[in-house]
Design an enzyme around this catalytic site. Structure first.
Site, PDB file in Angstrom:
ATOM      1  N   LYS A   1      80.624  55.845  74.790  1.00  0.00           N
ATOM      2  CA  LYS A   1      80.958  57.123  75.131  1.00  0.00           C
ATOM      3  C   LYS A   1      81.510  58.282  74.548  1.00  0.00           C
ATOM      4  O   LYS A   1      81.157  59.474  74.631  1.00  0.00           O
ATOM      5  CB  LYS A   1      81.978  57.077  76.702  1.00  0.00           C
ATOM      6  CG  LYS A   1      81.480  56.122  77.900  1.00  0.00           C
ATOM      7  CD  LYS A   1      80.241  56.774  78.517  1.00  0.00           C
ATOM      8  CE  LYS A   1      80.821  58.258  79.210  1.00  0.00           C
ATOM      9  NZ  LYS A   1      79.651  58.509  80.305  1.00  0.00           N
TER      10      LYS A   1
ATOM     11  N   THR B   1      85.036  59.655  79.977  1.00  0.00           N
ATOM     12  CA  THR B   1      86.230  58.802  80.074  1.00  0.00           C
ATOM     13  C   THR B   1      87.396  59.165  79.339  1.00  0.00           C
ATOM     14  O   THR B   1      87.228  59.572  78.226  1.00  0.00           O
ATOM     15  CB  THR B   1      85.820  57.533  80.207  1.00  0.00           C
ATOM     16  OG1 THR B   1      87.037  56.748  80.377  1.00  0.00           O
ATOM     17  CG2 THR B   1      85.113  57.124  78.927  1.00  0.00           C
ATOM     18  N   ASP B   2      88.545  58.902  79.969  1.00  0.00           N
ATOM     19  CA  ASP B   2      89.723  59.084  78.969  1.00  0.00           C
ATOM     20  C   ASP B   2      89.799  57.760  78.111  1.00  0.00           C
ATOM     21  O   ASP B   2      90.644  57.808  77.163  1.00  0.00           O
ATOM     22  CB  ASP B   2      91.222  58.867  79.887  1.00  0.00           C
ATOM     23  CG  ASP B   2      91.259  57.780  80.888  1.00  0.00           C
ATOM     24  OD1 ASP B   2      90.370  56.796  80.771  1.00  0.00           O
ATOM     25  OD2 ASP B   2      92.336  57.317  81.519  1.00  0.00           O
ATOM     26  N   GLU B   3      89.152  56.749  78.091  1.00  0.00           N
ATOM     27  CA  GLU B   3      89.193  55.680  77.258  1.00  0.00           C
ATOM     28  C   GLU B   3      88.569  55.954  75.896  1.00  0.00           C
ATOM     29  O   GLU B   3      88.771  55.254  75.007  1.00  0.00           O
ATOM     30  CB  GLU B   3      87.960  54.513  77.652  1.00  0.00           C
ATOM     31  CG  GLU B   3      88.501  54.166  79.246  1.00  0.00           C
ATOM     32  CD  GLU B   3      87.924  52.569  79.727  1.00  0.00           C
ATOM     33  OE1 GLU B   3      87.605  51.767  78.730  1.00  0.00           O
ATOM     34  OE2 GLU B   3      87.993  52.538  80.829  1.00  0.00           O
TER      35      GLU B   3
ATOM     36  N   TYR C   1      82.123  50.006  74.948  1.00  0.00           N
ATOM     37  CA  TYR C   1      81.767  50.985  75.901  1.00  0.00           C
ATOM     38  C   TYR C   1      82.591  52.114  75.592  1.00  0.00           C
ATOM     39  O   TYR C   1      81.683  53.107  75.645  1.00  0.00           O
ATOM     40  CB  TYR C   1      82.618  50.660  77.624  1.00  0.00           C
ATOM     41  CG  TYR C   1      82.610  51.762  78.362  1.00  0.00           C
ATOM     42  CD1 TYR C   1      81.587  52.318  78.851  1.00  0.00           C
ATOM     43  CD2 TYR C   1      83.977  52.031  78.659  1.00  0.00           C
ATOM     44  CE1 TYR C   1      81.924  53.509  79.909  1.00  0.00           C
ATOM     45  CE2 TYR C   1      83.977  53.089  79.770  1.00  0.00           C
ATOM     46  CZ  TYR C   1      82.950  53.928  80.293  1.00  0.00           C
ATOM     47  OH  TYR C   1      83.140  55.117  81.138  1.00  0.00           O
TER      48      TYR C   1
HETATM   49  P1  NAD Z   1      78.448  53.302  87.619  1.00  0.00           P
HETATM   50  O1  NAD Z   1      78.349  52.142  86.684  1.00  0.00           O
HETATM   51  O2  NAD Z   1      78.800  52.740  89.006  1.00  0.00           O
HETATM   52  O3  NAD Z   1      76.892  54.094  87.730  1.00  0.00           O
HETATM   53  C1  NAD Z   1      76.292  54.167  86.699  1.00  0.00           C
HETATM   54  C2  NAD Z   1      74.907  54.706  87.421  1.00  0.00           C
HETATM   55  O4  NAD Z   1      74.051  55.201  86.309  1.00  0.00           O
HETATM   56  C3  NAD Z   1      74.104  53.844  88.153  1.00  0.00           C
HETATM   57  O5  NAD Z   1      73.689  54.346  89.402  1.00  0.00           O
HETATM   58  C4  NAD Z   1      72.915  53.467  87.150  1.00  0.00           C
HETATM   59  O6  NAD Z   1      71.887  52.950  87.912  1.00  0.00           O
HETATM   60  C5  NAD Z   1      72.757  54.334  86.282  1.00  0.00           C
HETATM   61  N1  NAD Z   1      72.200  54.357  85.199  1.00  0.00           N
HETATM   62  C6  NAD Z   1      72.590  53.209  84.157  1.00  0.00           C
HETATM   63  N2  NAD Z   1      71.831  53.415  83.162  1.00  0.00           N
HETATM   64  C7  NAD Z   1      70.745  54.355  83.585  1.00  0.00           C
HETATM   65  C8  NAD Z   1      69.550  54.788  82.659  1.00  0.00           C
HETATM   66  N3  NAD Z   1      69.449  54.318  81.559  1.00  0.00           N
HETATM   67  N4  NAD Z   1      68.962  55.820  83.223  1.00  0.00           N
HETATM   68  C9  NAD Z   1      69.056  56.558  84.384  1.00  0.00           C
HETATM   69  N5  NAD Z   1      70.261  55.842  85.148  1.00  0.00           N
HETATM   70  C10 NAD Z   1      70.970  55.151  84.625  1.00  0.00           C
HETATM   71  O7  NAD Z   1      79.151  54.136  87.104  1.00  0.00           O
HETATM   72  P2  NAD Z   1      80.396  55.155  87.519  1.00  0.00           P
HETATM   73  O8  NAD Z   1      81.678  54.526  87.515  1.00  0.00           O
HETATM   74  O9  NAD Z   1      79.984  55.941  88.617  1.00  0.00           O
HETATM   75  O10 NAD Z   1      80.764  56.185  86.311  1.00  0.00           O
HETATM   76  C11 NAD Z   1      79.803  57.294  86.287  1.00  0.00           C
HETATM   77  C12 NAD Z   1      80.187  58.115  84.959  1.00  0.00           C
HETATM   78  O11 NAD Z   1      81.462  58.282  84.945  1.00  0.00           O
HETATM   79  C13 NAD Z   1      80.022  57.362  83.778  1.00  0.00           C
HETATM   80  O12 NAD Z   1      79.442  58.045  82.771  1.00  0.00           O
HETATM   81  C14 NAD Z   1      81.263  56.946  83.075  1.00  0.00           C
HETATM   82  O13 NAD Z   1      81.439  56.691  81.822  1.00  0.00           O
HETATM   83  C15 NAD Z   1      82.131  57.902  83.629  1.00  0.00           C
HETATM   84  N6  NAD Z   1      83.725  57.635  84.186  1.00  0.00           N
HETATM   85  C16 NAD Z   1      83.770  56.481  84.985  1.00  0.00           C
HETATM   86  C17 NAD Z   1      85.168  56.249  85.306  1.00  0.00           C
HETATM   87  C18 NAD Z   1      85.332  55.183  86.220  1.00  0.00           C
HETATM   88  O14 NAD Z   1      86.591  54.879  86.514  1.00  0.00           O
HETATM   89  N7  NAD Z   1      84.549  54.653  86.860  1.00  0.00           N
HETATM   90  C19 NAD Z   1      86.062  56.803  84.908  1.00  0.00           C
HETATM   91  C20 NAD Z   1      85.936  57.956  83.952  1.00  0.00           C
HETATM   92  C21 NAD Z   1      84.599  58.280  83.631  1.00  0.00           C
END
Ligand code: NAD
Length: 358
Positions: A171, A133-135, A167
């Site tokens: 990350k 993430t950009d965070e 968070y």
């Molecule tokens: P999300 O919370 O919607 O989904 C996370 C998924 O990971 C879920 O399906 C969950 O069941 C699974 N999970 C969690 N813990 C687990 C574990 N211990 N073992 C196996 N599976 C596990 O998250 P998202 O928004 O889809 O984000 C996905 C990735 O992208 C993350 O790494 C997040 O940091 C990154 N990200 C998200 C955003 C955003 O805006 N949502 C932006 C940039 C980066």
């Protein structure tokens, strides 16, 4: 190619799985332990496809990771599994340390052992793509607080890390581990850092889906603080396309920033959703009347903005959706998918406020 996607039942992970199955001839193994944020209903479109398999496994479980890697023999790993909600990380950071740091470490070690046993050709083409993430960069100067426009830069791949929340700190830790595994053990890793995503199948604890559903139910639309925090919004399907490009064409050891060039204040985002709803589901009063100002998030970052010129220049990726077109598609999706919304919220979470008991 066979791609192991971790977190494939989540918001972005499920968009990646749908993108790969619908637009390529690759196979996907979705490894996900199904926390509150993971929902197999988000994968209904690929369920039953011969190129799709699901493994309910926790990334902290080394024995199970070894089994999945040996059984499915992936060519690349895309690692998205994470705890992802800042407010939850303030209320309960332990799960973030466990999954985002210990889980990423456990996965890296399992993948390293698997990779070491591949033949030379497979070893060279293998990739471990870590999705971040950009965070991790902390926050940027806000236009309301600087004298000169030149004082408001964007995040570059070289911007030093300065995470603010449990968070983003977890990350950032995982990003450091991934880079160390590349430098020390030669594991062919790539890292991407992306801005805020929005779109279909987004769990309704995050701003955009929460506001859409609260608005339709006549509930308050909570604005943290003054609502002047700025985020750079990217439509999730544009992110999924970018990730596939990076894992297939990106250079080992590189970092790519991914963003939408859509800097918006939170209040502006909520007001735009209200205007779209006024048009699509008109009622006697304006939806914006439901806007309510609430206590700000502790440590709330003021502004994020991504410079994504590197991925545009080197890999030829650009976002397709504008914020206006993507937001309209998102609102329409939530209006048409009330069953999904009800089913994913049938646990203990009822859209209550989290993250103020710092
Ligand atoms: P999300 O919370 O919607 O989904 C996370 C998924 O990971 C879920 O399906 C969950 O069941 C699974 N999970 C969690 N813990 C687990 C574990 N211990 N073992 C196996 N599976 C596990 O998250 P998202 O928004 O889809 O984000 C996905 C990735 O992208 C993350 O790494 C997040 O940091 C990154 N990200 C998200 C955003 C955003 O805006 N949502 C932006 C940039 C980066």
């Amino acid at each position: 190619m066979k791609i192991l996607v971790t977190g494939g039942a989540g918001f972005i992970g499920s968009a990646v799985v749908r993108h790969i199955i619908e637009n390529t001839s690759d196979s996907v193994v979705n490894l996900d332990c199904l926390t509150y944020a993971g929902n197999l209903e988000s994968l209904a479109l690929v369920e039953g496809n011969a190129r799709y398999a699901f493994e309910q496994v926790n990334i902290c479980n080394r024995t199970e990771l070894d089994r999945v890697l040996t059984q499915h023999q992936p060519d690349v790993v895309m690692h998205l599994a994470a705890e992802s909600h800042v407010d939850r990380s303030i209320t309960g950071p332990a799960a973030f340390i466990e999954t985002n740091i210990v889980g990423t470490y456990t996965l890296l070690e399992a993948v390293r052992e698997y990779w070491n046993k591949l033949d030379n050709m497979a070893k060279q083409t293998f990739r471990f793509h870590h999705i971040s993430t950009d965070e991790v960069y902390g926050d940027l100067p806000h236009p309301d607080e600087v004298e000169f426009v030149s004082d408001i830069p964007m995040f570059l791949e070289t911007t030093p890390y300065a995470p603010s929340s449990p968070y983003s700190a977890s990350k950032a830790s995982s990003d450091h581990l991934v880079r160390a595994w590349q430098r020390t053990y030669g594991l062919p890793t790539i890292v991407t850092n992306c801005s805020n995503n929005y779109g279909p199948y987004h769990f309704p604890e995050k701003l955009i889906p929460l506001v859409i559903l609260n608005a339709l139910e006549g509930k308050d639309l909570p604005i943290y603080g003054k609502g002047d925090q700025i985020r750079d919004w990217l439509f999730v399907e544009d992110h999924a396309r970018a990730l596939y490009k990076v894992v297939t064409e990106g250079k080992v050891g590189e970092t790519y920033n991914i963003g939408g060039h859509n800097e918006k204040k939170n209040l502006e985002v909520v007001q735009t959703i209200c205007l779209i709803l006024d048009e699509l589901v008109p009622k006697a009063s304006a939806y914006a009347d439901q806007i309510t100002y609430v206590q700000d998030r502790p440590g709330h970052d003021r502004r994020y903005a991504i410079d994504s010129s590197k991925i545009q220049r080197q890999l030829g990726w650009i976002p397709i959706e504008t914020f206006e077109s993507g937001l309209r598609k998102t609102v329409e999706w939530y209006l048409a998918n009330s069953v999904w919304c009800q089913n994913v919220q049938n646990g203990s979470y009822q859209r209550e406020r989290l993250g103020i008991n710092a």
